[in-house]
Every structure is written in C-alpha cells, then in structure tokens.
Design a protein around this motif. Structure first.
Motif, PDB file in Angstrom:
ATOM      1  N   HIS A  81      -2.652  -6.350  -9.628  1.00  0.00           N
ATOM      2  CA  HIS A  81      -3.755  -5.596  -9.813  1.00  0.00           C
ATOM      3  C   HIS A  81      -3.397  -4.190  -9.211  1.00  0.00           C
ATOM      4  CE1 HIS A  81      -6.500  -7.631 -12.244  1.00  0.00           C
ATOM      5  NE2 HIS A  81      -6.483  -8.742 -11.428  1.00  0.00           N
ATOM      6  N   TYR A  82      -3.735  -3.240  -9.818  1.00  0.00           N
ATOM      7  CA  TYR A  82      -3.402  -1.940  -9.155  1.00  0.00           C
ATOM      8  C   TYR A  82      -4.876  -1.275  -8.617  1.00  0.00           C
ATOM      9  CZ  TYR A  82      -2.066   3.331  -8.941  1.00  0.00           C
ATOM     10  OH  TYR A  82      -2.015   4.305  -8.465  1.00  0.00           O
TER      11      TYR A  82
ATOM     12  N   PHE B 188      -4.623   7.090  -1.929  1.00  0.00           N
ATOM     13  CA  PHE B 188      -4.270   5.856  -1.606  1.00  0.00           C
ATOM     14  C   PHE B 188      -4.381   4.709  -2.481  1.00  0.00           C
ATOM     15  CE2 PHE B 188      -5.261   1.825   0.606  1.00  0.00           C
ATOM     16  CZ  PHE B 188      -4.247   1.655   1.427  1.00  0.00           C
ATOM     17  N   PHE B 189      -3.230   3.890  -2.472  1.00  0.00           N
ATOM     18  CA  PHE B 189      -3.186   2.894  -3.738  1.00  0.00           C
ATOM     19  C   PHE B 189      -2.785   1.629  -3.146  1.00  0.00           C
ATOM     20  CE2 PHE B 189       1.128   4.207  -3.807  1.00  0.00           C
ATOM     21  CZ  PHE B 189       2.005   3.320  -3.916  1.00  0.00           C
ATOM     22  N   LEU B 190      -3.223   0.581  -3.788  1.00  0.00           N
ATOM     23  CA  LEU B 190      -2.837  -0.730  -3.463  1.00  0.00           C
ATOM     24  C   LEU B 190      -2.268  -1.506  -4.546  1.00  0.00           C
ATOM     25  CD1 LEU B 190      -3.478  -3.251  -1.268  1.00  0.00           C
ATOM     26  CD2 LEU B 190      -5.431  -3.387  -2.602  1.00  0.00           C
TER      27      LEU B 190
ATOM     28  N   THR C 292       0.769  -1.060  -0.058  1.00  0.00           N
ATOM     29  CA  THR C 292       0.106  -0.041  -0.193  1.00  0.00           C
ATOM     30  C   THR C 292       0.872   1.229   0.012  1.00  0.00           C
ATOM     31  OG1 THR C 292      -0.169   0.088   2.370  1.00  0.00           O
ATOM     32  CG2 THR C 292      -1.923  -1.005   1.343  1.00  0.00           C
ATOM     33  N   GLY C 293       0.117   2.413  -0.326  1.00  0.00           N
ATOM     34  CA  GLY C 293       1.046   3.626  -0.351  1.00  0.00           C
ATOM     35  C   GLY C 293       0.118   4.775  -0.678  1.00  0.00           C
ATOM     36  N   ARG C 294       0.569   5.845  -0.373  1.00  0.00           N
ATOM     37  CA  ARG C 294      -0.026   7.094  -0.600  1.00  0.00           C
ATOM     38  C   ARG C 294       0.726   7.974  -1.534  1.00  0.00           C
ATOM     39  NH1 ARG C 294      -0.722  12.193   0.871  1.00  0.00           N
ATOM     40  NH2 ARG C 294      -2.809  12.968   1.128  1.00  0.00           N
ATOM     41  N   ILE C 295       0.008   8.505  -2.313  1.00  0.00           N
ATOM     42  CA  ILE C 295       0.695   9.286  -3.485  1.00  0.00           C
ATOM     43  C   ILE C 295       0.845  10.803  -2.703  1.00  0.00           C
ATOM     44  CG2 ILE C 295       0.411  10.457  -5.694  1.00  0.00           C
ATOM     45  CD1 ILE C 295      -1.311   8.134  -6.535  1.00  0.00           C
ATOM     46  N   PRO C 296       2.123  11.333  -2.555  1.00  0.00           N
ATOM     47  CA  PRO C 296       2.232  12.858  -2.046  1.00  0.00           C
ATOM     48  C   PRO C 296       1.328  13.816  -2.622  1.00  0.00           C
ATOM     49  CG  PRO C 296       4.344  11.511  -2.312  1.00  0.00           C
ATOM     50  CD  PRO C 296       3.218  10.686  -2.968  1.00  0.00           C
TER      51      PRO C 296
END
Length: 110
Positions: free
Chosen positions: A74-75, A81-83, A33-37
C-alpha cells in the motif's frame, strides 16, 4: 486496467496515522518512508510509485495476489511525506534471486 477507488492521500496527520494503524493491524509490517522534494511534481511521483509497485488494484485482485503468496503493498501520503508498506511475500518488483548471506553458506553444527 479496471477502475479502482484506491485512495492514498491523507488530508490530515490524524487520517494518516489512522490508516497506518489499519495497515499494521492487517499485517503490513515492512515499510519505506520518504519525502518528495519540493522541485518534484507530487502527482507525477504518486503515479510513478503506484504504477511501479502495482498498488492501485481492485480489492479482488489484491485478494487473488494474497492467495498466491504475493506481498500486499500500500502507498500512503500526507503532503510530501510518503510511506510504502508491505506484507510478507514476494513482489514483482523485488529481485528475482534472493541475496546470499553468510548464514546460508554456513555448515550446520555436528
């Protein structure tokens, strides 16, 4: 590259969770997981991740890769927020040699 209708952006949290449940039900167990700034362009990050992991492939291409033992990836993104979620298997972007572990060098019990 053939045109696909791959959709990665969830418009609501409910849609995000529903799609996540579908992925887990189809054996996508590994995730990042992550978050795009805020300073980054969302479309540019989407394009980069889709290209890096070769996610936006037609259904037949994903089926062919699955039969070859390649991991399915898969994206999924909601707002910033992304996975990235994947199945078992090897992927082209993974390292070519597996890392060595202490257990692989251990001697068997006699």
């Amino acid at each position: 590259m053939p045109k696909t209708n791959y959709r990665w952006e969830a418009k609501s949290i409910d849609g995000f969770l529903a799609q996540l449940i579908r992925y887990v039900a189809s054996r996508h167990y590994f995730y990042v997981t992550g978050r795009i700034p805020d300073r980054k362009d969302i479309a540019a990050v989407d394009g980069k991740l889709l290209a890096l992991y070769a996610v936006a492939k037609p259904r037949w291409a994903r089926a062919r890769r699955r039969l070859a033992g390649t991991a399915g990836i898969h994206y999924l993104r909601h707002n910033r927020f992304f996975l990235l979620i994947a199945t078992h298997g090897k992927h082209a972007s993974s390292p070519t040699t597996p890392p060595t572990s202490a257990t692989s060098a251990a001697k068997p019990y006699t």
